[in-house]
Design a protein around this motif. Sequence first.
Motif, mmCIF file in Angstrom:
data_model
loop_
_atom_site.group_PDB
_atom_site.id
_atom_site.type_symbol
_atom_site.label_atom_id
_atom_site.label_comp_id
_atom_site.label_asym_id
_atom_site.label_seq_id
_atom_site.Cartn_x
_atom_site.Cartn_y
_atom_site.Cartn_z
ATOM 1 N N VAL A 124 -5.080 6.094 1.951
ATOM 2 C CA VAL A 124 -5.368 5.879 3.379
ATOM 3 C C VAL A 124 -4.660 4.629 3.884
ATOM 4 O O VAL A 124 -4.197 3.805 3.094
ATOM 5 C CB VAL A 124 -6.889 5.707 3.665
ATOM 6 C CG1 VAL A 124 -7.628 6.995 3.415
ATOM 7 C CG2 VAL A 124 -7.459 4.562 2.845
ATOM 8 N N TYR A 125 -4.590 4.539 5.193
ATOM 9 C CA TYR A 125 -4.119 3.317 5.820
ATOM 10 C C TYR A 125 -5.351 2.443 6.015
ATOM 11 O O TYR A 125 -6.062 2.569 7.011
ATOM 12 C CB TYR A 125 -3.481 3.639 7.182
ATOM 13 C CG TYR A 125 -2.079 4.220 7.097
ATOM 14 C CD1 TYR A 125 -1.766 5.203 6.172
ATOM 15 C CD2 TYR A 125 -1.088 3.764 7.943
ATOM 16 C CE1 TYR A 125 -0.478 5.730 6.099
ATOM 17 C CE2 TYR A 125 0.207 4.284 7.885
ATOM 18 C CZ TYR A 125 0.497 5.261 6.956
ATOM 19 O OH TYR A 125 1.753 5.763 6.884
ATOM 20 N N GLY A 126 -5.600 1.594 5.021
ATOM 21 C CA GLY A 126 -6.824 0.817 5.042
ATOM 22 C C GLY A 126 -6.932 -0.088 6.251
ATOM 23 O O GLY A 126 -7.855 0.032 7.058
ATOM 24 N N TYR A 155 -0.289 0.038 -4.330
ATOM 25 C CA TYR A 155 -1.742 0.201 -4.323
ATOM 26 C C TYR A 155 -2.027 1.490 -3.559
ATOM 27 O O TYR A 155 -1.884 1.516 -2.328
ATOM 28 C CB TYR A 155 -2.437 -0.944 -3.578
ATOM 29 C CG TYR A 155 -2.267 -2.357 -4.098
ATOM 30 C CD1 TYR A 155 -1.161 -2.779 -4.814
ATOM 31 C CD2 TYR A 155 -3.268 -3.306 -3.824
ATOM 32 C CE1 TYR A 155 -1.035 -4.099 -5.242
ATOM 33 C CE2 TYR A 155 -3.155 -4.623 -4.247
ATOM 34 C CZ TYR A 155 -2.026 -5.014 -4.950
ATOM 35 O OH TYR A 155 -1.907 -6.320 -5.348
ATOM 36 N N GLY A 171 0.803 -1.210 0.000
ATOM 37 C CA GLY A 171 0.000 0.000 0.000
ATOM 38 C C GLY A 171 0.838 1.263 0.000
ATOM 39 O O GLY A 171 2.069 1.216 0.077
ATOM 40 N N ASP A 172 0.144 2.397 -0.066
ATOM 41 C CA ASP A 172 0.828 3.697 -0.065
ATOM 42 C C ASP A 172 1.505 3.938 1.282
ATOM 43 O O ASP A 172 2.612 4.478 1.342
ATOM 44 C CB ASP A 172 -0.165 4.820 -0.365
ATOM 45 C CG ASP A 172 -1.433 4.706 0.474
ATOM 46 O OD1 ASP A 172 -2.169 3.723 0.283
ATOM 47 O OD2 ASP A 172 -1.671 5.577 1.337
ATOM 48 N N GLY A 173 0.866 3.502 2.359
ATOM 49 C CA GLY A 173 1.487 3.675 3.668
ATOM 50 C C GLY A 173 2.725 2.801 3.776
ATOM 51 O O GLY A 173 3.776 3.224 4.260
ATOM 52 N N ASN A 188 -4.493 3.970 -2.123
ATOM 53 C CA ASN A 188 -5.864 4.351 -1.761
ATOM 54 C C ASN A 188 -5.857 5.590 -0.871
ATOM 55 O O ASN A 188 -6.886 5.987 -0.338
ATOM 56 C CB ASN A 188 -6.597 3.184 -1.080
ATOM 57 C CG ASN A 188 -5.838 2.680 0.140
ATOM 58 O OD1 ASN A 188 -4.880 3.307 0.584
ATOM 59 N ND2 ASN A 188 -6.264 1.547 0.680
HETATM 60 MG MG LIG Z 1 -3.233 2.490 1.661
#
Ligand SMILES: [Mg+2]
Lengths: 616, 304
Positions: free
Chosen positions: B124-126, B120, B93-95, B122
């Motif tokens: 946010v920290y999904g 990926y 993820g981005d985080g 999004n």
């Molecule tokens: Mg994310």
Amino acid sequence: MEEFTWRVGGPQGGGIETAATLFARAVAKGGWWVATKREYHSNIMGRHSYLDVRLGRKPVGAFRDRVDFLVALDGETLARHLGEVRPGGVLLYDPKVLDLSVHKLPMLDHRVQEALAERFGKGDPSLKEILAAYAEAGVQPLPYPYEEVADRIGAELGVPSLQTRRTLNTIAVAASLHLLGFPLEPLLEALALQFRGKVLELNEKVAQAVYREEVPRLSLSLRLNGYEPGRVYLTGAQAAALGKLAGGLRFQTYYPISPATDESVYLEAHTNFQGADVAVVQTEDEIAAVTMAIGAALTGARAATATSGPGFSLMAEGMGFAGMIEAPLVVTLYQRGGPSTGLPTRTEQGDLLFAIRGGHGEYPRLVLASGDILDAFLDAQKALAWAWRYQTVVVHLLDKFLASMAQSLPKEALTPLPQNGEKRLAPREGFGPYERYAPAEDGISPFIPLGTPGGFYWMTSDEHDLEGHITEDPVLREYQMEKRMEKLRTARREIPLEDQYTLYRDGDVLVLGFGTVKGTLLEALDHLPGVGYLHLKLLWPFPEIGPLLEGKRLVTVEHNYSGQLADLVQQETLKKVHHRVVKYNGRPITLDEAVEALKAVLAGTAPERLVLRKGV
Amino acid sequence: MVELKLQDYKAEKQPDWCPGCGDYGILSALQMALFELKKNPSQTVVFSGIGCSAKTPHYLNVYGVHTLHGRVLPVAQGAKLANPHLTVVAVGGDGDGLGIGAGHFVASGRRNVDMLYILYDNEVYGLTKGQAGPTLGLGEKTKSLPKPNPQGRINPLLLAFAAGYTWIARGYAYDVKGLKELIKEGITHKGLAFLHVLQPCPTYNDLHTKEWFALRLYKLQEEGYDPYVPEGLSPEELDQKMAKFQEKAAEWGERIPTGVFWKAEVPTFEERLKAYLPRYPEVYPALGQKEALDLEGLLKEFAL
Ligand SMILES: [Mg+2]
Ligand SMILES: Cc1ncc(C[n+]2csc(CCOP(=O)(O)OP(=O)(O)O)c2C)c(N)n1
Ligand code: SF4
């Protein structure tokens, strides 16, 4: 003389390491066993540094409080090492420094300046006064104008003095040996080991010229001791690197940090030797170092990383990851003074409990510590073998003292150990998931390198099922936790006792130590009848030593503040450690200190906690 | 090996992502790309960090290694360097990649190990329930944020460029076909490929939704943008290429480009390793020790 210590002190970057190596090789060429210890600042150039070369008729593993011969290449050495030469010893110094006073030594710590001021009863004692104090203490000061000698020899040889001044180290060593009545031949042989071509020629001429000069006769002298071929002289970092090679290392990562870097740099420099193809990667930090090594290990490559305290702290999460996914991984930990940045270039054994316990959660890990150069070589191989046998993390503890110490030892002692015991899955035909975490009574599922044909599997840092998928199921959790932790019991059962600990001598007073106190304590035994020594190599899983401690007066000797080994022994054996001898000023425990402390134990005058404070 | 069908690349394990999550699209695209490239599952490893996105490997029938939060790149590089025959894809993820793992993101660009990294994004920290990710804009407030985001946004494409990634692209999670093509190209690219995927998170990101993206996304290649950077460009030509790249990489608002932004040929880390490992990659670490160690030779420098 049966043993002898020569010390050289001067500014860092001025080549005093070269001088010490030359001296050590020269006396070794004259048949002596040698060991060298190195003290230096976290600085590139200019700060004070010194090395001790100790000679013996037997292999040397300990160092003394007092030296026999001090070569002071600058004024600061004169000031710092006052009191360090034994009565009857020799001080070689450059008379030009006598114009200086303590306040004109800008790198001298204020604490030392003040101590000298107090001792001499005045604000700024001169080096002349300090020199007189050496003499008063029975030391023989010998003026030796190194640079003037270089210029004189230059004129004599018809070589520009700019060139001979680059040989000051050779001059200092040659002068020392000449004064001691030691023959020139071994020095020339040592020079041939150290230099090549024109530089060698010049250094040879310079040494010969020094030997042609008249020198006073000293009460001290150094004779030949009967040269025997087949000895080698190397540092702990080099020995550990060689051990890793002998253990089949193929991938090493590191982020630069004293005193661990030397090992990786050695590996990087020697990949052209047959069988030494190690991919060495300098990573962006220690987190990357540990995780990249894990990635490599998963493919079946023997992988390791080497670091020191601050880097080891950063590796804690990665090590737990290796434990969780059951990746074989060796972390070579060169301890230094902590906490935080601490004492980057000074020794300590303060990471013992962190090595055993550090990180969140529980996973099986093995921790072993090396006591000397040969240990470093053999233990590096054991660490790799164990990591692959038990498919988990093995922390190999060394420290700054051992990393930078050099010892001479018989070459044949450096033999490769068998690297067997690894369980690997035989690839199958077909296609489908493998059970990476298949049940195994000893806790060890067969290893399956990434890329094994016939299937695939999953792995996760989350708790997982047999196939490696995430699970939070309580039953599977218990099962996997128990399977992983079982490896510790298997290891303790399988690892031969001589690889766990050595009872060098039994005694009513039993000393326990680990790591680099070994050489010191072994020699101390010679002076301590009735005292025994139990040296621990395997620190985790903790060996079953309880029965050996029954009814003994127990003493631990270690380089840290709290007595971490004592805590560990008490926790694991439920036996009380009566005395904790500790040292945490960054300087290794000397033979004299150890003997004195243990004599106090024998005499019943030692407190429960005894702090050793010697060292410059 | 038997001929594999698309279905064979899909694991039995069912994804546990929220309904409508963009991750499903990325998973399908990855599965299709591996299938179309006829990748041998036993020679393919998908690595991931930690997050919703990082569960991806569990849903694919290839070797899958789900690592630590932020550490996917070093683990993946270690494996690829130790066994250069593996096809390596790293995802996260981005985080994971630009927050906790940002140091590795940058350092990896300097190396150029031959693999593909899919981020990926999004914003946010999904998995930790919707905190601001490092790609969420300053002042933006997604529904789970109590206050607008006080920190600015990293531009992943510009950062990848600055770090030295040699193939840089952006895809969209719901454009599965387009994404599949990008993944195939990224895997095939020689060197470190970076694929930034815009990934709607219907659960936590109510700002940049499917509907929001639908109005803005366009394909660079349909507008004639040429990402290829041939060798031997003059400094002026290179400047022009870079200026064009920057303009497109920075474009974010009314129009948002997808496609390949940059494609250069730069020696891989594997090739650079040869400088001191003469027999690499023929003799690679995963092979183990093939010849006895010349200990005698090594000890010569220590002889007394
Ligand atoms: Mg994310
Ligand atoms: C060292 C560490 N810190 C924090 C966490 C908790 N954590 C798990 S996932 C995650 C963020 C995931 O966000 P992102 O990488 O963007 O992935 P997404 O879930 O959005 O796909 C965090 C902070 C962790 N696992 N490890
Ligand atoms: S929280 Fe967002 S990213 Fe995570 S699974 Fe749900 S929709 Fe997908």
